[in-house]
Design a protein around this motif. Structure first.
Motif: not given
Length: 394
Positions: A23-28, A50-55, A62-67, A81-84
């Protein structure tokens, strides 16, 4: 779903090896569990700060994710960045989609990080994928459009950029800086505002790419600047204002490429350094000029290339002319390039080339069939772009 982003901040490491989002997930969202697998399964992660997803740990996948979205910072070198990825050695992003973020993926200090199957649309001011100090990182099988540079790399030896679609970006498709032994292979880069570049490095390989339709006044398929020992092999340069530009490039091998319908196929020019190149076994067809040299001290070995203008006899062929050399210094004269006087001049010179030009002659030319219908593309590219290129360089 908001608490997912707070777990690492509270010191509670994610224990499960798999984290499934839906579903819908709120970041960061910040993840710091080594080896964690994040399965998006079509989930949408949205962010505005900031960065929406930080690794921040090795081995995360991370697989099959829409940011969608990220913070507003568009600074080219430090964008949101969407992903950092930071300290994310051997991490993998696969099947990720990004929109509405200044940068899709920002990679720092993450050796062997791999980005595969990324689909991203940019906002025009920042890189699509920014890779910094991440040896042997990989960007492959991805499609990026609408960024300043689709893929921008600094200080990342052994970097690989392969099998990507890089189109309609505001400056470069791929832009590799201060790196060595990088491999840029089998990409389709087209209609970027300037072109593609490999700069200030050594022993890099640019091979089997299609570099197409960079037709702006300063557009080029590839710029090789201040490089040493770099190889440019088996690429297609088609429909560019300038196909390949060597600028202060030493020991560059230009081999088995096809230069078709460019304004100028190969230009060797100097700013502060020196040029030396081997131009071997390439094919030149339908270009306004096959070779322009704006460096009287350039050392170019030209041998075994195929030309649509070669006489078909076992005699040396000169892929340039004294007018072409003059044009390299005064591009405003491109307006006269196909005038009857210049055509007559170059025809006569082809029969008895000036001694000063003999060092650029190909002693073993191979003929190509002449075009059945001459294309206007190289004429328009050469006449429209030559003067503006010269003014831009000044």
């Amino acid at each position: 779903m908001r608490p997912l982003g707070l777990l690492p901040l509270l010191g509670l490491a994610v224990a499960a090896p798999v984290l499934r989002l839906s579903g819908e997930v709120e970041g960061p969202l910040v993840l710091s569990a080594p080896g964690l697998v994040v399965e998006g399964e079509g989930a949408v992660l949205r962010g505005k700060e900031g960065h929406t997803l930080s690794l921040l740990a090795p081995g995360i996948r991370v697989k099959d994710l829409r940011v969608v979205g990220a913070g507003p910072e568009e600074d080219f070198f430090e964008p949101h960045a969407a992903i950092y990825l930071k300290g994310c050695e051997a991490c993998l992003l696969e099947g990720v989609e990004v929109e509405g973020a200044p940068t899709a993926v920002r990679v720092e200090d993450s050796p062997k990080a791999r980005i595969r199957g990324l689909r991203a649309q940019g906002l025009g001011h920042s890189p699509g994928v920014l890779v910094y100090r991440s040896p042997e990182a990989v960007v492959e099988a991805s499609a990026l459009t609408g960024y300043m540079d689709a893929v921008y790399v600094e200080y990342s030896p052994g970097m690989r950029i392969q099998g990507n679609l890089l189109e309609k970006n505001g400056r470069y498709g791929f832009h590799v800086m201060f790196s060595w032994e990088a491999r840029v292979e089998a990409n389709l880069s087209r209609e970027n505002a300037v072109g593609n570049a490999v700069m200030h490095g050594a022993a890099n390989l640019v091979a089997k790419n299609q570099l197409l339709d960079h037709k702006t006044p300063i557009g080029y398929g590839l710029l090789v600047q201040d490089e040493q020992g770099t190889r440019v092999e088996a690429n297609l340069f088609l429909g560019n204002t300038l196909g390949l530009v060597l600028l202060d490039a030493k020991g560059v091998a230009v081999r088995a490429n096809r230069f078709l319908e460019n304004g100028t196929a190969l230009r060797i020019t100097r700013e502060r350094g020196e040029n030396s190149a081997e131009v071997l076994e390439n094919a030149f067809s339908g270009n306004l000029y096959d070779l322009l040299v704006d460096d009287p001290q350039a050392k170019a070995r030209v041998r075994g290339n195929a030309y649509d203008r070669a006489p078909g006899l076992p005699v040396p062929h000169l892929p340039t002319s004294s007018f072409a050399l003059l044009l390299a210094r005064q591009p405003e004269l491109s307006l006269l390039a196909l005038s009857p006087g210049v055509v007559l001049w170059e025809s006569a010179e082809a029969q008895v080339p000036g001694l000063r030009l003999l060092s650029l002659a190909d002693p073993e030319p191979r003929p190509l069939p002449k075009e059945t219908k001459p294309s206007l593309a190289p004429l328009l590219l050469g006449l429209g772009g030559g003067l503006l290129w010269w003014r831009w360089r000044r």
